[in-house]
Design an enzyme around this catalytic site. Sequence first.
Site, short mmCIF file in Angstrom:
data_model
loop_
_atom_site.label_atom_id
_atom_site.label_comp_id
_atom_site.label_asym_id
_atom_site.label_seq_id
_atom_site.Cartn_x
_atom_site.Cartn_y
_atom_site.Cartn_z
N TRP A 1 0.82 -1.20 0.00
CA TRP A 1 0.00 0.00 0.00
C TRP A 1 0.85 1.25 0.00
CZ3 TRP A 1 -2.79 -2.01 4.92
CH2 TRP A 1 -3.64 -3.06 4.58
N MET B 1 2.24 2.57 3.46
CA MET B 1 3.25 1.78 4.15
C MET B 1 4.38 1.38 3.20
SD MET B 1 1.08 -0.82 6.55
CE MET B 1 -0.22 -0.26 7.64
N CYS B 2 4.07 0.51 2.27
CA CYS B 2 5.10 -0.12 1.46
C CYS B 2 5.67 0.79 0.38
CB CYS B 2 4.56 -1.40 0.85
SG CYS B 2 4.03 -2.60 2.10
N LEU B 3 5.00 1.91 0.10
CA LEU B 3 5.57 2.93 -0.78
C LEU B 3 6.25 4.02 0.04
CD1 LEU B 3 5.99 4.18 -3.59
CD2 LEU B 3 3.75 5.24 -3.36
#
Length: 214
Positions: free
Chosen positions: A117, A120-122
């Site tokens: 997402w 978070m992950c970006l």
Amino acid sequence: MQTFTKVGLDALLTPENCVLLLIDHQPSQLANVNSHEPTMVINNVTALAKTAKAYGVPTILTTITPQRGGQIFKQIQAVFPDQKPIERTFINSWEDHRVVEAVKKTGRKKLVIAALWTEMCLAQPALHAMGDGYDVYVVTDASGGASPEAHDMAIRRLVAAGAQPITWLGMAGELQRDWARTEKLGEVAPILFEHAGASGAVLAWELDNEAKRS
């Protein structure tokens, strides 16, 4: 630390100066994306992957706990059939030395990232990589968050920190830059026809008319 060139010719992406990092485009991640229509996320990240391959941009694939969350989308894996994604447990992929080393190995300092997402992950690896001196470009339409607000706030945070937002089609145009450069058009035109919606339809119409006139 090197200053991020945000204006002028050096601010633009070229096939020679950037590397693409695709993070966690997996079924479990997509299931709770509510900032974008899910089929469009798949369309856009597939187009992004195909564009990078067409222009020879090094592309790194990574997933998080795929045993639980599922493997990377088949559409992306099909673009890079022989590449095994880096499987992580870190939410922040920039804390995984294998990901960092894969990026460093390319020798490129312009890092293009798309992830699920966004919040978070970006956001986490983008902020971390900027701290390590990378110029970060975030592909907003090939990423997605758990809510429109989550996606929007993450992109705002990244822009405030110095990242540059871009779309997959914007990146394609930046890599092509000049329609007189015909060596890649045979590979790129089908990507636009298949994934660029109305823009692809218009291009197909223009090319058809041009062929009839010649």
